[in-house]
Design a protein around this motif. Structure first.
Motif, mmCIF file in Angstrom:
data_model
loop_
_atom_site.group_PDB
_atom_site.id
_atom_site.type_symbol
_atom_site.label_atom_id
_atom_site.label_comp_id
_atom_site.label_asym_id
_atom_site.label_seq_id
_atom_site.Cartn_x
_atom_site.Cartn_y
_atom_site.Cartn_z
ATOM 1 N N UNK A 224 54.949 46.515 32.385
ATOM 2 C CA UNK A 224 54.959 47.985 32.506
ATOM 3 C C UNK A 224 53.742 48.456 33.315
ATOM 4 N N UNK A 225 54.012 49.168 34.377
ATOM 5 C CA UNK A 225 52.901 49.742 35.140
ATOM 6 C C UNK A 225 52.369 50.970 34.421
ATOM 7 N N UNK A 226 51.102 51.260 34.664
ATOM 8 C CA UNK A 226 50.509 52.483 34.113
ATOM 9 C C UNK A 226 51.136 53.688 34.813
ATOM 10 N N UNK A 227 51.437 54.753 34.016
ATOM 11 C CA UNK A 227 52.047 55.950 34.593
ATOM 12 C C UNK A 227 50.948 56.859 35.149
ATOM 13 N N UNK A 228 50.981 57.043 36.455
ATOM 14 C CA UNK A 228 49.904 57.804 37.123
ATOM 15 C C UNK A 228 50.391 59.106 37.740
ATOM 16 N N UNK A 229 51.730 59.264 37.839
ATOM 17 C CA UNK A 229 52.252 60.387 38.637
ATOM 18 C C UNK A 229 53.427 61.093 37.957
ATOM 19 N N UNK A 230 53.620 62.339 38.377
ATOM 20 C CA UNK A 230 54.836 63.095 38.034
ATOM 21 C C UNK A 230 55.429 63.594 39.352
ATOM 22 N N UNK A 231 56.739 63.466 39.496
ATOM 23 C CA UNK A 231 57.398 63.958 40.707
ATOM 24 C C UNK A 231 58.101 65.280 40.390
ATOM 25 N N UNK A 232 57.883 66.277 41.235
ATOM 26 C CA UNK A 232 58.623 67.539 41.126
ATOM 27 C C UNK A 232 59.622 67.614 42.268
ATOM 28 N N UNK A 233 60.859 67.968 41.922
ATOM 29 C CA UNK A 233 61.884 68.238 42.935
ATOM 30 C C UNK A 233 62.055 69.746 42.979
ATOM 31 N N UNK A 234 61.768 70.328 44.135
ATOM 32 C CA UNK A 234 61.834 71.786 44.318
ATOM 33 C C UNK A 234 63.001 72.069 45.259
ATOM 34 N N UNK A 235 64.138 72.456 44.672
ATOM 35 C CA UNK A 235 65.333 72.704 45.482
ATOM 36 C C UNK A 235 65.424 74.212 45.746
ATOM 37 N N UNK A 236 65.039 74.624 46.934
ATOM 38 C CA UNK A 236 64.941 76.043 47.256
ATOM 39 C C UNK A 236 66.123 76.561 48.057
ATOM 40 N N UNK A 237 66.050 77.829 48.461
ATOM 41 C CA UNK A 237 67.150 78.482 49.170
ATOM 42 C C UNK A 237 67.379 77.880 50.550
ATOM 43 N N UNK A 238 66.302 77.495 51.223
ATOM 44 C CA UNK A 238 66.462 76.986 52.591
ATOM 45 C C UNK A 238 66.151 75.500 52.724
ATOM 46 N N UNK A 239 65.472 74.917 51.720
ATOM 47 C CA UNK A 239 65.096 73.504 51.851
ATOM 48 C C UNK A 239 64.915 72.856 50.488
ATOM 49 N N UNK A 240 64.847 71.519 50.514
ATOM 50 C CA UNK A 240 64.562 70.723 49.311
ATOM 51 C C UNK A 240 63.264 69.958 49.555
ATOM 52 N N UNK A 241 62.435 69.884 48.498
ATOM 53 C CA UNK A 241 61.167 69.163 48.632
ATOM 54 C C UNK A 241 60.977 68.246 47.435
ATOM 55 N N UNK A 242 60.294 67.144 47.658
ATOM 56 C CA UNK A 242 59.786 66.341 46.551
ATOM 57 C C UNK A 242 58.273 66.308 46.715
ATOM 58 N N UNK A 243 57.571 66.547 45.611
ATOM 59 C CA UNK A 243 56.100 66.500 45.640
ATOM 60 C C UNK A 243 55.640 65.572 44.519
ATOM 61 N N UNK A 244 54.743 64.672 44.844
ATOM 62 C CA UNK A 244 54.154 63.779 43.843
ATOM 63 C C UNK A 244 52.800 64.359 43.434
ATOM 64 N N UNK A 245 52.619 64.579 42.114
ATOM 65 C CA UNK A 245 51.329 65.052 41.589
ATOM 66 C C UNK A 245 50.682 63.944 40.778
ATOM 67 N N UNK A 246 49.346 63.856 40.859
ATOM 68 C CA UNK A 246 48.649 62.939 39.950
ATOM 69 C C UNK A 246 48.401 63.676 38.633
ATOM 70 N N UNK A 247 47.730 63.024 37.698
ATOM 71 C CA UNK A 247 47.597 63.604 36.349
ATOM 72 C C UNK A 247 46.510 64.685 36.279
#
Length: 503
Positions: free
Chosen positions: A1-24
């Motif tokens: 098991x790797x250490x969990x370091x990140x959370x991914x947000x999927x931002x599905x908007x009116x004109x575009x879709x984004x994925x952003x990786x945040x650290x803790x």
């Protein structure tokens, strides 16, 4: 098991879709964004292709993995935030949409809503049950349109063979397996924008479902905004099992990302339009001043924190209009340079009611106007008056919030594209008479979804811990004398009256 370091947000908007990786620490590590097609089949109609949206979501996820050393097995949770109200109906067995997604901006149910408003008592009943108003903006009438106009769909809906979801539900269902065991859920914030959820019980409301003819069998299960809904399969775009654990509508996600967890805390998002939300605590106060009552977020089953919401249709879009239609400058940020060349707007007011006035006036027959013109006025004055119109409209909503909540605004947290404009932020502080606070991380919508997912999976322990991550970039304090502020605002109110009832 790797250490969990990140959370991914999927931002599905009116004109575009984004994925952003945040650290803790809540710092963005990397992101990728892709646009999708806007479909206009008739004047006033707006659609998206749900399959294209799901394809773009998968593409942006793949792009952020293995960039800057981010590995899929180090991701502890996934949060989803979305354009609200946009409506998808699809076949449960195949995952194929029965019709394009009907977008929140789409006005195709306007005539139905106009007839509905004539029915005695329904305006008040809709507001009492849902916190909303009768409008084509919300999902309920869009679902009804699909059931009434796409052959065979109503019969399938009654058997539960077709499913409804806003974009959060569509993305979550696909992300957790789609036709192969995909989870059919929504959260309280998105459900509160459908016209079908009872704002008090946080459950689907039988009277609203019956009136709109929407079978309960097609509706998703309503869950908290921070909750482990399901897991991604190894065959999906992440290639490994990760909990999908946060869902918030985009404006509520920004409130959550701005850490507005106490009553009286508010944020304003400056985009094409503006959306101002004020945390009002655990009781859904109904507005007497043209605002919507909405769920801000829910952290446990059956409970919610509520917000008053004021939506303004045209703010950043007015700056785009100066650029694209009048060609007064080449790039939107240039508006700050030109507006700063004059000390005031020379006595003119610009009411950008291009598609009517939204909160708190709700006059769809109003149209745009520039008032007080003399030969003294230059291009710079018009540009400055446009920036001022953003600030005045925000003050209109803030005044309505003060009247409804009895909680005077202490400071306004801001986010969105236009907050980079320092002159605009200073004007906003001057016109409101309270400090305007810009955070270091401007990606507050995605951050809110990441926070909700991280809380559900124990990566963060409490909202208090999240507050500590929130950092000020700059605070703008009001520098204008109060009498000058009130005199200018009086002129704005006069200009608003002139723009009303034009059609």
């Amino acid at each position: 098991m790797s250490e969990k370091k990140y959370v991914v947000a999927i931002d599905q908007g009116t004109t575009s879709s984004r994925a952003i990786v945040f650290d803790l620490e809540g710092t963005p590590k990397n992101s990728h964004q892709m646009e999708h097609e806007q479909i206009y089949p008739k004047p006033g109609w707006v659609e998206h292709n749900p399959m294209e949206i799901w394809s773009r979501v998968q593409d942006v996820i793949r792009e952020v993995l293995d960039t800057n050393g981010v590995k899929a097995d180090e991701i502890g949770a996934i949060g989803i935030t979305n354009q609200r109200e946009t409506t998808v109906v699809w076949e449960k067995a195949t995952g194929k949409p029965v019709y394009n997604a009907i977008v929140w901006q789409c006005m195709r149910t306007q005539d139905f809503c106009a007839e509905w408003q004539k029915k005695e008592g329904w305006d008040k009943k809709v507001n009492d049950l849902t916190g909303l108003v009768i409008s084509p903006y919300f999902s309920g009438t869009k679902i009804k349109w699909i059931l009434d106009n796409v052959p065979g769909v109503r019969a399938k809906a009654e058997k539960g063979e077709v499913l409804f979801g806003n974009i959060d539900t569509w993305v979550t269902w696909n992300l957790t397996g789609g036709p192969n065991g995909g989870v059919h859920v929504t959260d309280v914030t998105n459900a509160s924008r459908t016209l079908l959820m009872n704002i008090e019980t946080l459950k689907w409301d039988k009277e609203m479902m019956d009136f709109l003819g929407v079978p309960e069998a097609m509706l998703p299960e309503i869950k908290p905004s921070s909750y482990v809904y399901g897991y991604t399969p190894e065959s999906g775009p992440f290639g490994t099992k990760i909990p999908v654990a946060g869902i918030l509508g985009d404006q509520q996600a920004a409130l959550f990302g701005q850490t507005c967890y106490s009553p009286g805390e508010a944020k304003n998002t400056y985009g094409t339009g503006c959306f101002m939300l004020l945390n009002i605590g655990d009781k859904p106060v109904r507005s007497k001043n043209g605002l919507l009552t909405t769920v801000a977020y829910g952290l446990e089953e059956g409970k919610a924190v509520y917000a008053l919401e004021g939506s303004i249709a045209i703010t950043g879009a007015a700056v785009q209009w100066l650029r694209d239609n009048l060609r007064l400058f080449d790039d939107a940020p240039d508006s700050e340079y030109f507006a700063a060349k004059v000390k005031d707007s020379g006595g003119i007011y610009f009411v950008p009611a291009f598609s009517g006035l939204y909160a708190p006036y709700w006059d769809m027959s109003a149209r745009g106007a520039i008032l007080g013109l003399t030969r003294y006025i230059t291009k710079e004055h018009i540009i400055r008056a446009t920036l001022e119109s953003i600030c005045y409209q925000t003050r209109d909503v803030q005044a309505a919030m003060d009247a409804d909540s009895g909680v005077p605004l202490k400071a306004l947290k801001v986010d969105g594209g236009a907050v980079k404009n320092n002159l605009l932020m200073q004007m906003q502080a001057d016109i409101l008479g309270v400090p305007v606070v810009r955070p270091v991380v401007n990606e507050t919508t995605a951050l809110g979804a990441a926070y909700a997912a991280g809380l559900a999976t124990g990566l963060w322990k409490s909202t208090e811990e999240l507050r500590k991550h929130w950092k000020v970039d700059k605070q703008f304090d009001a520098a204008m004398p109060a009498d000058k502020r009130e005199e200018m605002y009086k002129g704005w109110k006069k200009a608003i009256e002139k723009s009303k009832g034009w059609l």
